[in-house]
Design a protein around this motif. Structure first.
Motif, short mmCIF file in Angstrom:
data_model
loop_
_atom_site.label_atom_id
_atom_site.label_comp_id
_atom_site.label_asym_id
_atom_site.label_seq_id
_atom_site.Cartn_x
_atom_site.Cartn_y
_atom_site.Cartn_z
N LEU A 12 8.59 -27.98 16.74
CA LEU A 12 7.91 -28.74 15.69
C LEU A 12 8.83 -28.85 14.47
N CYS A 13 8.90 -30.05 13.92
CA CYS A 13 9.66 -30.27 12.69
C CYS A 13 8.71 -30.14 11.50
N TRP A 14 8.94 -29.11 10.68
CA TRP A 14 8.16 -28.91 9.46
C TRP A 14 8.89 -29.58 8.28
N ALA A 15 8.22 -30.51 7.64
CA ALA A 15 8.77 -31.08 6.41
C ALA A 15 8.47 -30.12 5.25
N ILE A 16 9.43 -29.94 4.38
CA ILE A 16 9.28 -29.11 3.19
C ILE A 16 9.13 -30.05 2.00
N SER A 17 8.00 -30.00 1.33
CA SER A 17 7.66 -31.02 0.33
C SER A 17 7.23 -30.41 -0.98
N THR A 18 7.47 -31.17 -2.06
CA THR A 18 6.99 -30.81 -3.40
C THR A 18 6.28 -32.02 -3.99
N GLY A 19 5.82 -31.91 -5.22
CA GLY A 19 5.13 -33.02 -5.86
C GLY A 19 6.06 -34.19 -6.11
N TYR A 20 5.51 -35.38 -6.08
CA TYR A 20 6.32 -36.60 -6.20
C TYR A 20 7.12 -36.63 -7.50
N GLY A 21 6.54 -36.10 -8.56
CA GLY A 21 7.22 -36.14 -9.86
C GLY A 21 7.91 -34.86 -10.26
N ARG A 22 8.07 -33.91 -9.34
CA ARG A 22 8.70 -32.62 -9.66
C ARG A 22 10.23 -32.78 -9.62
N ASP A 23 10.77 -33.37 -10.68
CA ASP A 23 12.19 -33.73 -10.69
C ASP A 23 13.12 -32.52 -10.68
N ILE A 66 12.87 -30.01 -8.75
CA ILE A 66 12.99 -29.50 -7.38
C ILE A 66 13.52 -30.63 -6.52
N THR A 67 14.78 -30.52 -6.12
CA THR A 67 15.41 -31.59 -5.35
C THR A 67 16.07 -31.10 -4.06
N ALA A 68 16.21 -29.78 -3.89
CA ALA A 68 16.91 -29.25 -2.73
C ALA A 68 16.30 -27.91 -2.33
N ILE A 69 16.60 -27.45 -1.13
CA ILE A 69 16.08 -26.18 -0.62
C ILE A 69 16.42 -25.04 -1.58
N GLN A 70 17.60 -25.06 -2.14
CA GLN A 70 18.03 -23.97 -3.03
C GLN A 70 17.11 -23.82 -4.24
N ASP A 118 4.45 -24.78 -5.91
CA ASP A 118 5.69 -25.54 -6.08
C ASP A 118 6.08 -26.35 -4.86
N PHE A 119 5.73 -25.85 -3.67
CA PHE A 119 6.07 -26.58 -2.46
C PHE A 119 5.18 -26.10 -1.32
#
Length: 308
Positions: A94-105, A107-111, A165-166
């Protein structure tokens, strides 16, 4: 098959063969949707509210391992509401997408997720278990603070209002919400695959080796065969009755491989999943002793499938 057989499932695209089995092959069972996922079905099984359930491998294995540890610690006698893995529903990870809020600028990467607050459906669910796999993959020491929010919609809302946060959810279910014109839109940060085949069938122990379970598995096999032979009809069902765009349904069908015969699970799959979950810190204690694979497998498996 008795209509009283109660079957839990997640009402997403992976459930399509169940719908087909009921529509065309007289699957006579009460199909009970659990949109909050595997963790909720674990609770329902333990409460005697379900007989069979189809959910995520990691959720089932973690729950059975914890049950076994509890029985050891308290000398508690196993109950009729204990359950074991009896089938392999989906062969692919299964591929799990890791997501945050649309406007949470910010948070842009896994780190950017290290030390952040994670939304999960329930403690013990797949979305919870995979957080430990993510932590292990990234080499982080501390587990995430997990906030149970029950449903996919509540998780999307939570990453937009700052409650969490995600979160992690299946990729194609998440994909249509990567747009600002959807309800509680989200932004993809990354993805992570399960290191095991993704969906398993479990049954309460009194059902194992019964005609009712055998007939249920036969009907699911028939639904899967119909799915493979009538893919356009399956796409139509997914895109009109479930929450997916037609193109996404077609793309998903290129990635998924259902079992040709759902009956049973390989010992190696259980062993590898247990070891990975132990490494990730989800399972603690000795639940799989090397050199005693047959006895260990009996804790988890109700129907064993031959190795390749």
């Amino acid at each position: 098959m008795s209509p009283s057989l109660r079957v839990g499932y997640v009402p997403e695209h992976f459930s399509t063969p169940l719908y087909l089995a009921q529509s065309y092959f007289s699957l006579s069972a009460d199909l009970i949707p659990f949109p909050s996922g595997t963790g909720h079905m674990v609770i329902a099984l333990r409460a005697g509210e379900l007989d069979i359930a189809i959910g995520l491998t990691e959720g089932w294995i973690a729950a059975i391992a914890k049950d076994f540890s509890a029985h050891q610690a308290t000398a508690k006698t196993p109950s009729d509401n204990d359950f074991k893995v009896v089938g392999t529903f989906v062969e692919t990870p299964l591929c799990w997408a890791i997501s945050t809020g649309y406007g949470r600028d910010h948070i842009t990467a896994i780190q950017d997720l290290k030390g952040k607050r994670l939304g999960v459906s329930r403690i013990g669910s797949g979305s919870y278990v995979m957080s430990y796999v993510l932590k292990d993959r990234e080499g982080w020491d501390q587990p995430f603070e997990c906030v149970p929010l029950q449903t996919f919609e509540a998780l999307r809302k939570g990453v937009n209002d700052g409650t969490v946060d995600f979160f992690m959810w299946e990729y194609f279910t998440s994909k249509r919400y990567y747009s600002s014109d959807t309800l509680h839109p989200i932004k993809k940060v990354g993805e992570i695959y399960t290191p095991w085949s993704s969906w398993k069938i479990v049954a309460r122990t009194p059902l194992i080796d019964t005609p009712a379970l055998d007939l249920f598995l036969d009907k699911v096999n028939a639904g899967i065969k119909y799915f493979e032979e009538h893919r356009e009809e399956a796409v139509q069902y997914v895109s009109t009755k479930l929450d997916y765009e037609e193109e996404d349904a077609k793309e998903w069908m290129k990635t998924v491989r259902f079992a040709r015969d759902v009956r049973g699970v390989k010992r190696s799959v259980i062993k590898d999943t247990v070891e990975m979950l132990q490494k990730a810190g989800v399972i603690e204690g000795e639940v799989w002793r090397k050199g005693d694979e047959s006895t260990m497998a009996e804790k988890f498996v109700g129907i064993l499938r031959e190795e390749d």
